[in-house]
Scaffold this active site. Sequence first.
Site, mmCIF file in Angstrom:
data_model
loop_
_atom_site.group_PDB
_atom_site.id
_atom_site.type_symbol
_atom_site.label_atom_id
_atom_site.label_comp_id
_atom_site.label_asym_id
_atom_site.label_seq_id
_atom_site.Cartn_x
_atom_site.Cartn_y
_atom_site.Cartn_z
ATOM 1 N N GLU A 98 47.461 35.448 38.701
ATOM 2 C CA GLU A 98 48.470 35.422 39.763
ATOM 3 C C GLU A 98 47.890 35.065 41.124
ATOM 4 O O GLU A 98 48.615 34.655 42.024
ATOM 5 C CB GLU A 98 49.177 36.782 39.842
ATOM 6 C CG GLU A 98 49.858 37.138 38.524
ATOM 7 C CD GLU A 98 50.990 38.128 38.715
ATOM 8 O OE1 GLU A 98 51.661 38.089 39.768
ATOM 9 O OE2 GLU A 98 51.197 38.952 37.806
ATOM 10 N N LYS A 110 30.463 39.327 49.709
ATOM 11 C CA LYS A 110 30.108 39.133 48.300
ATOM 12 C C LYS A 110 28.599 39.203 48.124
ATOM 13 O O LYS A 110 27.884 38.740 48.992
ATOM 14 C CB LYS A 110 30.597 37.745 47.837
ATOM 15 C CG LYS A 110 32.088 37.561 47.894
ATOM 16 C CD LYS A 110 32.481 36.107 47.650
ATOM 17 C CE LYS A 110 32.258 35.229 48.875
ATOM 18 N NZ LYS A 110 32.739 33.850 48.743
ATOM 19 N N ASP A 135 31.028 28.488 44.293
ATOM 20 C CA ASP A 135 29.909 27.592 43.982
ATOM 21 C C ASP A 135 28.586 28.339 43.839
ATOM 22 O O ASP A 135 27.585 27.721 43.523
ATOM 23 C CB ASP A 135 29.760 26.499 45.054
ATOM 24 C CG ASP A 135 29.272 27.052 46.382
ATOM 25 O OD1 ASP A 135 29.707 28.160 46.765
ATOM 26 O OD2 ASP A 135 28.450 26.388 47.036
#
Lengths: 306, 306
Positions: A26, A227, A252
């Site tokens: 979603e 992250k 990436d």
Amino acid sequence: MSSVKRTSEPQLLSSGNAHDLIDSVEAFLFDCDGVIWKANKLIDGVAETLEMLRSKGKKLVFVTNNSSKSRRQYVKKFQSLGISVSEDEILSSSFAAAMFLKVNNFSPEKKVYVIGEEGIIEELQLAGFTGLGGPEDAKKTADVYLDCPIEQDKSVGAVVVGLDRCINYYKLQYATLCIRENPGCLFIATNRDAVGHFTESQATPGAGCMVAAVCGSCEREPIVVGKPSTFMMNCLLKKFEFGCSKMCMVGDRLDTDILFGNSTGCKTLLVFSGVTTQSSLQDPSNDIQPDYYTAKVSDLLGLLGP
Amino acid sequence: MSSVKRTSEPQLLSSGNAHDLIDSVEAFLFDCDGVIWKANKLIDGVAETLEMLRSKGKKLVFVTNNSSKSRRQYVKKFQSLGISVSEDEILSSSFAAAMFLKVNNFSPEKKVYVIGEEGIIEELQLAGFTGLGGPEDAKKTADVYLDCPIEQDKSVGAVVVGLDRCINYYKLQYATLCIRENPGCLFIATNRDAVGHFTESQATPGAGCMVAAVCGSCEREPIVVGKPSTFMMNCLLKKFEFGCSKMCMVGDRLDTDILFGNSTGCKTLLVFSGVTTQSSLQDPSNDIQPDYYTAKVSDLLGLLGP
């Protein structure tokens, strides 16, 4: 954090599994540098792909470790590249640093010293916090040769460190004094990327460089909000009514994007338009595996049709 | 490196064991900051103690991790404090970095990029090497915003990182490019001290800060030539006809001086005139123990007589 090993081999994105992916997801979470753009150039086909995903009712979030800009500044960057996004769709590590303080009830009476650029200062201000340092201290020098001590503000209760292309000894000393001498002072890193591709020409030291410098002088490890830390996922889970299994992280970098996606239980799609090559994915020393991989984001468009 | 645990408890220096120590040792190795001086002030009684040791025929070596000065500059500093020493008696991490290149047959055709101050540049030059960077790059800026790449010199075969109070993004980027892109480029750290007391007023980030920054952007660990690495002992063993057991390392830091002494098999004497206190020595979390401890170097004088 455990890296949640995938039991199955990563699959090359194909017409068949791309349909499965899109049907089960979603929200698509996109890293920006190397996925949406390279330096200041949009990667081919990105605009059309995002439009196609929107037309299918998918939510989009742009999840970037680059703390140099605020969400407002990212919206402007997207606009300059011809893509319309809202601030709500941006989750930058600059914003995450401010959110970390917010959700941890950091007192607005206290101040935050910043090694970093405008993005962090702006997000702190928007969240109701007072940021010191950053661009303001770019030209300052620590007159240690003249035996002039720096008086750090005793009300600094947190130091946030991100990418800072105007790093200097004054800032390092100020941050070190706050962390070492102000009782309870938090040490927050936006991210620890070793290098970034902030321009087209070459890789340059990333926030990991400035963060390591402060670790070096403070002998302490930071709280990382970007992250692969899962903090940004907490922000997303509050935003959406569905869970991580309905999200796909597209990135990436294996050690930030894919690790972040895997460890939060998202689906993960690795693209080769940034720093990772197919051979580094398949290198035996690599133990971070995405669910899917493909050359670039717009492959989704080709495989699914417009 | 193993830290060579002492089997016996550290002993408070006393009239009895001070005589044993002096009888068994031919060379005293002194750390400087916090042992000989604090910032620019000689510690009380040091001059007389050194004179007494010389009168007893002991060799003296000043072994310092502070790379900001060359041996020549250290001799001048000693002179300014009223103590006469020769360059031969100085073993600084700036000199050690140059010696490391020398003993490893680093080609003089290659260049050395320096994050650091004058001391390193001067020692490199005296050893026949060409140093780039350092103070020369203090005012340079990396125009990454303008997408201007830095062209690193491809003949740079080593990067030496030490204390640099004019650290900036240009230097970090230059060093990062050399280490990441010049094949076989060495990464040498003068030392990794987290902070130093370079002035009287306050502790400020040490070489450990700059070294960590380069580790952060290069994802590589350096070769360390300063204490507690044993490289500087190799230099001493070439200089003297006696071995480590005839040497006593006198220092104020457990994690550099005493660890260096213990791991090379020297006798070790900890003084409390610098960063270590008696309570941090006796803290259960500390596992680095000297043979002897005392308040300050001149206690030797009081215990042994002039």
